[in-house]
Write an enzyme that holds these catalytic residues in place. Structure first.
Site, PDB file in Angstrom:
ATOM      1  N   SER A 184      42.277  45.275  38.477  1.00  0.00           N
ATOM      2  CA  SER A 184      42.659  45.661  37.356  1.00  0.00           C
ATOM      3  C   SER A 184      41.572  46.724  36.916  1.00  0.00           C
ATOM      4  O   SER A 184      40.442  46.737  37.289  1.00  0.00           O
ATOM      5  CB  SER A 184      42.848  44.702  36.326  1.00  0.00           C
ATOM      6  OG  SER A 184      41.519  44.371  35.782  1.00  0.00           O
ATOM      7  N   ASP A 185      41.716  47.601  36.081  1.00  0.00           N
ATOM      8  CA  ASP A 185      40.883  48.480  35.295  1.00  0.00           C
ATOM      9  C   ASP A 185      40.240  47.386  34.245  1.00  0.00           C
ATOM     10  O   ASP A 185      40.580  46.274  34.098  1.00  0.00           O
ATOM     11  CB  ASP A 185      41.394  49.713  34.624  1.00  0.00           C
ATOM     12  CG  ASP A 185      40.147  50.822  34.397  1.00  0.00           C
ATOM     13  OD1 ASP A 185      38.978  50.366  34.455  1.00  0.00           O
ATOM     14  OD2 ASP A 185      40.625  52.064  34.636  1.00  0.00           O
ATOM     15  N   TRP A 186      39.092  47.861  33.667  1.00  0.00           N
ATOM     16  CA  TRP A 186      38.408  47.075  32.662  1.00  0.00           C
ATOM     17  C   TRP A 186      39.250  46.370  31.618  1.00  0.00           C
ATOM     18  O   TRP A 186      39.776  47.199  30.874  1.00  0.00           O
ATOM     19  CB  TRP A 186      37.229  47.685  31.985  1.00  0.00           C
ATOM     20  CG  TRP A 186      36.480  47.124  31.205  1.00  0.00           C
ATOM     21  CD1 TRP A 186      36.491  46.687  30.132  1.00  0.00           C
ATOM     22  CD2 TRP A 186      34.889  46.750  31.531  1.00  0.00           C
ATOM     23  NE1 TRP A 186      35.319  45.620  29.567  1.00  0.00           N
ATOM     24  CE2 TRP A 186      34.466  46.084  30.676  1.00  0.00           C
ATOM     25  CE3 TRP A 186      34.113  47.036  32.561  1.00  0.00           C
ATOM     26  CZ2 TRP A 186      33.005  45.532  30.596  1.00  0.00           C
ATOM     27  CZ3 TRP A 186      32.845  46.499  32.639  1.00  0.00           C
ATOM     28  CH2 TRP A 186      32.398  45.841  31.516  1.00  0.00           C
ATOM     29  N   ALA A 187      39.510  45.127  31.684  1.00  0.00           N
ATOM     30  CA  ALA A 187      40.217  44.134  30.552  1.00  0.00           C
ATOM     31  C   ALA A 187      41.765  44.731  30.680  1.00  0.00           C
ATOM     32  O   ALA A 187      42.221  44.521  29.687  1.00  0.00           O
ATOM     33  CB  ALA A 187      39.498  44.444  29.331  1.00  0.00           C
TER      34      ALA A 187
END
Length: 743
Positions: A271-274
């Site tokens: 995933s990208d950040w969060a």
């Protein structure tokens, strides 16, 4: 099953046995990625952090870390991690190494301007080498998002608006970072991003929704990702955006059906950040637990920095929402990457304190940085003022003359002290040129403070501001020529840097106006991370050299270009709009049912603007040289092609100017009639040719049937019989063509 650190890389059966031997919690924690701060700082695990699922145990067993540790610290942390891990599994270190580690290369958009993927491959190899000796295993690059809207700040990370160019650079960068095997010395794993179509956010606003027909998605946006997958990229990152109503991180069709089943990707999806947590904020998941289930079922293997898997997957598996087999598959993919990197055999891989000192920023690396910068510069205008001639009085004016932060915002390890400014480079040739220097103004003024949201603009006093301006005016009065170095602050483009206005900071126009009033012999150097509206700059200058954000050797490259040690050869990988009202603007648009022809005029009931042209100020593929190139005798080897055959396209290019130069000859093809409407033209090939004054060369392109394929009305890829136009020229606006038919 405990791993002997001296044991060689494991085969698949041993990896599967290891997964089966791990506890459920161990497996879940392999999916967690945390920042390096949890390992090198005494981060207090407050209530909110614990509530999010990040605990002492999950950190101790987290499968990967984002952030730089350095070779020495990395070894210490890796030793402690393996010693305390129940199965002695090594830790994976990831970092955003976008366009260089410490040796900084031009931003990716500038690299696209070289039209030389092999050069970017060399840049990636160097970035990988410097990263590897510092303990990095994975880079979050390349970004291959197709971009057509300059309002989006992250265009700087892409190589532009063209599907072929993006695909070619995607392959080159993956091969540069990974080598032939990520386990070999000085190679690191690449992570292509952002899957998918992140480069088309509505309104050019970061993190925004994307609405694309499946035909457009498959025909133009997906090919570069697929090219990276076919090149063997080890990781893919999900995008923040929704795609036709479904967030990418929870999109099972996109990640499992398209990425894994159709493209054949078998690596790690992160995933990208969060981004998993954000499924709630999109309104796609009611809470964090549901978000975790949606992402896991969609095939996301690593949760970047939320603890959402660590907190929720156990209960989701227990209640049957997520099958444990999916967790096992994700863990196996992560362990397989660690195994490919050779971490089970040598947990340090290439990390080496002595080699850090020897390799990072070495002369060999700086030379490639210089070459990349020189080849990326695009000469947008030149009324004979460039190149500079010896003994001329040259006033170097502007906030970028002595500026050393001339690298992109994602050049996280770039340092001013490592970077060569224009002023420093000019000092080395002062015996041949009479230089004077004046700053003129700061990069940003009080009116421009909103252009860098998180940084306070140091506003000079009115007296200092007036003094700087007056010094610049006096320098201009006494000069034969002015080199005016202006542009975007490095933080004006990049993530969370969307803009509705593509002009320069207001204070810089004030400087331009003042200089123009006393001496119109102005050559402008533009620093930028995106296409800009340069109408006013063009009106008040005799030359424009776009140097992007050029990196470590930027100043030297600029001086070399100004004095014709090298001639500009870059070509625009992204159209520069006439004004922001045109965007998104790109060369390969459709005709529409009522196309506007500026040669015949008549705007009534045609697809056009009342107040501005349809065409950009500077189109895709555009770029001048100190040389002057003439194209003659465009020919085809035959005018009928059958399936399985090829056609050769020929053109003669001659340098009719007084300087030597390198030209990028571009091949465009138009499919005249299709089962879905086809673009005006599409880039299908490009070749560089270097010519001395008076020299001519024949350039040949081979046209294959594969080059004629497109996403058809039934979403399959193939060619269709009919007429095709072939264009050979200096940029995408070329109009002369020859025709053939596909039988």
């Amino acid at each position: 099953m405990t791993i002997d650190r001296k044991e060689r890389a494991m085969d698949q059966q041993k990896l599967k046995e290891l997964v089966q031997d791990m506890s459920l919690i161990e497996k879940i924690n392999q999916l967690l990625q945390v920042t390096s701060g949890f390992f090198i700082d005494d981060v207090e695990l407050t209530g909110p952090i614990r509530e999010n699922g990040i605990t002492e145990q999950s950190i101790a067993q987290a499968g990967s870390v984002i952030g730089l540790l350095g070779a020495k610290k990395y070894k210490e942390i890796q030793d402690a991690y393996i010693k305390n891990h129940p199965h002695n599994i090594p830790l994976l270190i990831m970092l955003d190494v976008i366009n260089g580690f410490r040796t900084i290369f031009p931003i990716p958009l500038a690299q696209g301007a070289t039209f030389e993927p092999e050069l970017s491959k060399r840049c990636a190899q160097i970035a990988a080498k410097e990263s590897a000796v510092s303990g990095v295993h994975v880079t979050f690059a390349p970004m291959v998002d197709l971009v057509r809207d300059a309002r989006w700040g992250r265009v700087m990370e892409s190589t532009g608006e063209d599907t072929k160019l993006n695909s070619d650079f995607a392959i080159a960068m993956v091969e540069g970072f990974q080598g032939t095997n990520v386990g070999e010395e000085y190679s690191i794993a690449a992570c292509v991003k952002h899957f998918a179509a992140y480069g088309a956010p509505n309104g050019g606003r970061d993190y925004n929704t994307v609405e694309l027909s499946e035909n457009t998605l498959r025909g133009y946006y997906l090919p570069a990702y697929e090219a990276a997958v076919k090149a063997g990229v080890e990781m893919v990152m999900t995008s923040f955006n929704t795609l036709n109503g479904i967030p990418s991180t929870g999109n099972q069709w996109l990640n499992r059906n398209v990425l894994r089943d159709e493209m054949g990707f078998d690596g790690v999806l992160i995933s990208d950040w969060a981004a998993i947590e954000e499924l709630q904020y999109h309104g796609y998941a009611k809470d964090r637990k549901e978000a975790a289930g949606l992402a896991m079922n969609a095939g996301v293997d690593i949760d970047m920095m939320t603890g959402i898997y660590s907190k929720n997957l156990e209960s989701l598996i227990e209640d049957g929402t997520v099958k444990e087999e999916l967790l096992d598959e994700a863990v196996l993919r992560i362990l397989n990457l660690k195994n490919k990197l050779g971490l089970f055999e040598n947990p340090y891989k290439d990390a080496d304190e002595e080699k850090e000192k020897e390799i990072i920023l070495c002369e060999e690396h700086r030379k490639v940085s210089l070459e990349a910068a020189e080849k990326s510069f695009v000469l947008l205008k030149n009324d004979g003022i460039l190149p500079l001639k010896k003994r001329e009085k040259i006033a170097l004016i502007g906030p970028f003359v002595s500026e050393k932060e001339i690298y992109g915002v994602w050049s996280m390890l770039g340092r001013p002290e490592d970077t060569v400014s224009i002023a420093e480079a000019a000092d080395k040739v002062r015996m041949d040129y009479e230089f004077t220097f004046a700053k003129g103004c700061n990069i940003l003024g009080a009116e421009d403070s909103n252009l860098i949201p998180d940084q306070h603009v140091q506003e000079p006093s009115k007296e200092d501001e007036e003094r700087m301006l007056q010094e610049a005016v006096e320098a201009a009065k006494n000069a034969d020529k002015i080199i005016l170095a202006i542009g975007e602050h490095r933080r004006m483009s990049g993530e969370s840097a969307s803009r509705s206005d593509l002009t320069l900071p207001k204070i810089q126009y004030k400087l331009l106006d003042a200089i123009y009033e006393v001496n119109p012999n102005i050559a402008v150097i533009i620093f930028t991370g995106r296409p800009l509206d340069l109408r006013e700059v063009s009106e008040k200058s005799k030359a424009i050299l776009n140097v992007w954000l050029p990196g470590t050797e930027g100043g030297t490259a600029i001086l070399n270009t100004l004095i014709n040690k090298v001639s500009p050869s870059g070509k625009l990988p992204m159209s520069f709009p006439y004004c922001v009202g045109q965007v998104p603007v790109h060369y390969n648009e459709y005709f529409t049912g009522r196309p506007y022809d500026p040669k015949t005029g008549g705007k009534e009931y045609r697809s056009n603007y009342r107040d501005i042209p349809n065409t950009p100020l500077y189109p895709f593929g555009y770029g001048l040289s100190y040389a002057k190139f003439q194209y003659d005798d465009i020919k085809l080897s035959k005018d009928i092609m059958s399936i399985g055959e090829t056609i050769d396209a020929y053109v003669t290019v001659k340098n009719v100017g007084e300087y030597a130069g390198t030209e990028t000859v571009q091949l465009y093809i138009r499919d005249c009639i299709g089962s879905v409407v086809r673009p005006r033209k599409e880039l299908k090939g490009y070749q560089k040719v270097t010519l001395q004054p008076g020299e001519a060369k024949n350039v040949t392109f081979e046209i294959t049937e594969e080059m004629l394929r497109f996403c058809k009305d039934d979403l399959s890829f193939g060619s269709e019989k009919g007429e095709f136009h072939v264009y050979l020229g200096t940029d995408s606006s070329t109009e002369e063509y020859v025709s053939f038919n596909l039988n």
